[in-house]
Design a protein around this motif. Sequence first.
Motif, mmCIF file in Angstrom:
data_model
loop_
_atom_site.group_PDB
_atom_site.id
_atom_site.type_symbol
_atom_site.label_atom_id
_atom_site.label_comp_id
_atom_site.label_asym_id
_atom_site.label_seq_id
_atom_site.Cartn_x
_atom_site.Cartn_y
_atom_site.Cartn_z
ATOM 1 N N ASN A 299 0.837 -1.196 0.000
ATOM 2 C CA ASN A 299 0.000 0.000 0.000
ATOM 3 C C ASN A 299 0.873 1.248 0.000
ATOM 4 O OD1 ASN A 299 -2.079 1.946 0.566
ATOM 5 N ND2 ASN A 299 -3.271 0.349 1.572
ATOM 6 N N SER A 300 0.412 2.279 -0.690
ATOM 7 C CA SER A 300 1.142 3.553 -0.671
ATOM 8 C C SER A 300 0.928 4.299 0.633
ATOM 9 C CB SER A 300 0.686 4.429 -1.842
ATOM 10 O OG SER A 300 -0.718 4.672 -1.760
ATOM 11 N N ILE A 301 -0.040 3.826 1.434
ATOM 12 C CA ILE A 301 -0.315 4.404 2.751
ATOM 13 C C ILE A 301 0.275 3.476 3.803
ATOM 14 C CG2 ILE A 301 -2.139 5.107 4.359
ATOM 15 C CD1 ILE A 301 -3.945 5.447 1.893
ATOM 16 N N GLY A 302 0.836 4.036 4.831
ATOM 17 C CA GLY A 302 1.383 3.172 5.864
ATOM 18 C C GLY A 302 2.124 3.956 6.931
ATOM 19 N N PRO A 303 2.670 3.240 7.902
ATOM 20 C CA PRO A 303 2.776 1.782 7.937
ATOM 21 C C PRO A 303 1.481 1.100 8.374
ATOM 22 C CG PRO A 303 3.705 2.699 9.930
ATOM 23 C CD PRO A 303 3.338 3.877 9.067
ATOM 24 N N ARG A 304 1.263 -0.120 7.851
ATOM 25 C CA ARG A 304 0.225 -1.004 8.370
ATOM 26 C C ARG A 304 0.880 -1.897 9.430
ATOM 27 N NH1 ARG A 304 -1.436 -6.483 7.481
ATOM 28 N NH2 ARG A 304 -3.680 -6.773 7.816
ATOM 29 N N VAL A 305 0.179 -2.084 10.547
ATOM 30 C CA VAL A 305 0.683 -2.918 11.629
ATOM 31 C C VAL A 305 -0.346 -4.002 11.919
ATOM 32 C CG1 VAL A 305 1.400 -2.984 14.054
ATOM 33 C CG2 VAL A 305 2.015 -1.024 12.629
ATOM 34 N N SER A 306 0.120 -5.233 12.087
ATOM 35 C CA SER A 306 -0.767 -6.317 12.495
ATOM 36 C C SER A 306 -0.028 -7.225 13.462
ATOM 37 C CB SER A 306 -1.281 -7.107 11.287
ATOM 38 O OG SER A 306 -0.240 -7.856 10.691
ATOM 39 N N VAL A 307 -0.800 -7.965 14.260
ATOM 40 C CA VAL A 307 -0.230 -8.901 15.230
ATOM 41 C C VAL A 307 -0.954 -10.230 15.056
ATOM 42 C CG1 VAL A 307 0.207 -9.398 17.661
ATOM 43 C CG2 VAL A 307 0.287 -7.023 16.829
ATOM 44 N N ALA A 308 -0.226 -11.245 14.596
ATOM 45 C CA ALA A 308 -0.793 -12.573 14.366
ATOM 46 C C ALA A 308 -0.357 -13.501 15.489
ATOM 47 C CB ALA A 308 -0.340 -13.125 13.016
ATOM 48 N N CYS A 309 -1.319 -14.192 16.107
ATOM 49 C CA CYS A 309 -1.018 -15.159 17.149
ATOM 50 C C CYS A 309 -1.244 -16.553 16.604
ATOM 51 C CB CYS A 309 -1.890 -14.913 18.376
ATOM 52 S SG CYS A 309 -1.452 -13.396 19.245
ATOM 53 N N PHE A 310 -0.182 -17.353 16.579
ATOM 54 C CA PHE A 310 -0.206 -18.712 16.031
ATOM 55 C C PHE A 310 -0.331 -19.714 17.179
ATOM 56 C CE2 PHE A 310 2.011 -18.554 11.605
ATOM 57 C CZ PHE A 310 1.191 -17.489 11.234
ATOM 58 N N PHE A 311 -1.391 -20.512 17.137
ATOM 59 C CA PHE A 311 -1.579 -21.561 18.136
ATOM 60 C C PHE A 311 -1.115 -22.895 17.574
ATOM 61 C CE2 PHE A 311 -4.478 -18.272 19.493
ATOM 62 C CZ PHE A 311 -4.342 -18.283 20.872
ATOM 63 N N SER A 312 -0.218 -23.547 18.330
ATOM 64 C CA SER A 312 0.313 -24.826 17.893
ATOM 65 C C SER A 312 0.833 -25.548 19.122
ATOM 66 C CB SER A 312 1.412 -24.624 16.844
ATOM 67 O OG SER A 312 1.777 -25.847 16.245
ATOM 68 N N THR A 313 1.692 -26.552 18.916
ATOM 69 C CA THR A 313 2.322 -27.220 20.050
ATOM 70 C C THR A 313 3.631 -26.528 20.361
ATOM 71 O OG1 THR A 313 3.529 -28.738 18.623
ATOM 72 C CG2 THR A 313 1.349 -29.443 19.339
ATOM 73 N N GLY A 314 4.269 -26.954 21.451
ATOM 74 C CA GLY A 314 5.635 -26.533 21.693
ATOM 75 C C GLY A 314 6.538 -27.303 20.746
ATOM 76 N N VAL A 315 7.023 -26.653 19.699
ATOM 77 C CA VAL A 315 7.650 -27.342 18.569
ATOM 78 C C VAL A 315 8.889 -28.134 18.983
ATOM 79 C CG1 VAL A 315 8.757 -27.017 16.337
ATOM 80 C CG2 VAL A 315 6.758 -25.656 16.953
ATOM 81 N N GLU A 316 9.743 -27.571 19.854
ATOM 82 C CA GLU A 316 11.033 -28.187 20.117
ATOM 83 C C GLU A 316 10.900 -29.576 20.736
ATOM 84 O OE1 GLU A 316 9.988 -25.344 21.461
ATOM 85 O OE2 GLU A 316 11.261 -23.702 20.766
#
Length: 365
Positions: A299-316
């Motif tokens: 977009n020529s307008i910005g900044p755009r800010v977003s916060v994504a929360c990913f639910f999963s297992t404890g990968v390690e």
Amino acid sequence: MSASVSQLNESHYNRAAELKAFDDTKAGVKGLVDAGISTIPRIFIHPPHTLEPSTTSRSNSIPVVDLNDVQKDQRLRAVAVEEVRAASNKWGFFQVVNHGIPVPVLEEMLAGARRFYEQDHKVKEEYYTRDFSRRVVYNCNFDLFSGPAANWRDTVYITMAPRPPQPNELPSACREILIEYSKQVMRLGQLLLELLSEAFGLKPSYLSDIGCAEGLAVLCHYYPACPRPELTLGTSKHTDNNFLTVLLQDQIGGLQVLHQDQWFDIPPVPGALVVNVGDLLQLISNDKFRSVEHRVTANSIGPRVSVACFFSTGVEQSTRMYGPIKELLSEEDPPRYRETTVREYIAHFNNKGLDGTSPLLPFRL
């Protein structure tokens, strides 16, 4: 003549060197914008066929699910369960309102993410890394060196569960709100998994009991204003490599979902959160719920800010195998996927990068 000029330019273009030079600045896309560029480097230019515009139709948009009193009123809960089931099957996306996270908390989370990126470069560059075993990882494009074209986006990736960082390991610009928002979004995630479990006809705790929300990763994305937005994307077409995503976005917009071979905007709704099915939920649902491709436009307008929360297992540490839920199978609907671990799936996803193909394909039977 033009062909020979084009060939000469191609022969002098060293993509690998340009990528490394950009990454070595540790300044991301924001660093380019701060330097006053009027165009975009070639590494960010996407093939024209990946930039098809969205539909202008507003009559077909993702459902909105009202969570008000669903933990107290069984009638309202039954309505929400059916809406979640239908949305997860048809769209793979829905928005939630009256979700229990106060608007001031949402606003401060966006402000905290923005503060991280807009602080002094020397302060934030200590978090710049491509070592994803670290608790806090800031960089530009996790697949910068493997994707077909770079995206106009910077990201800080923070693992908040099952083993959260010590407070002093978190960036001071967003430390307190990260801790608070993570607590609140974990509660919401548990509720959403209850509704999804019931939508399968299973007990409310089923998805939580098998570890679908024991891990939480918070991804704070920053999309600076782009001088040539028609040439690039904020995020390429992709699906999410988790069980469930809860997204907080500001009011600029740009998120789009692919539905019936058309791109549809997901316009920001004040106070709402966007929820989408991840690849692993599609896998264990045996395609009853859909992990749908989506993207973010530049977009020529910005900044755009977003916060994504990913639910999963404890990968390690997780060695648990995930395959289609046995209670959902029958002779008429046998397993469509082989079993896998979350660790194996995420390693495959990260190695593949955002190349426009489904990461689930190698796991199909």
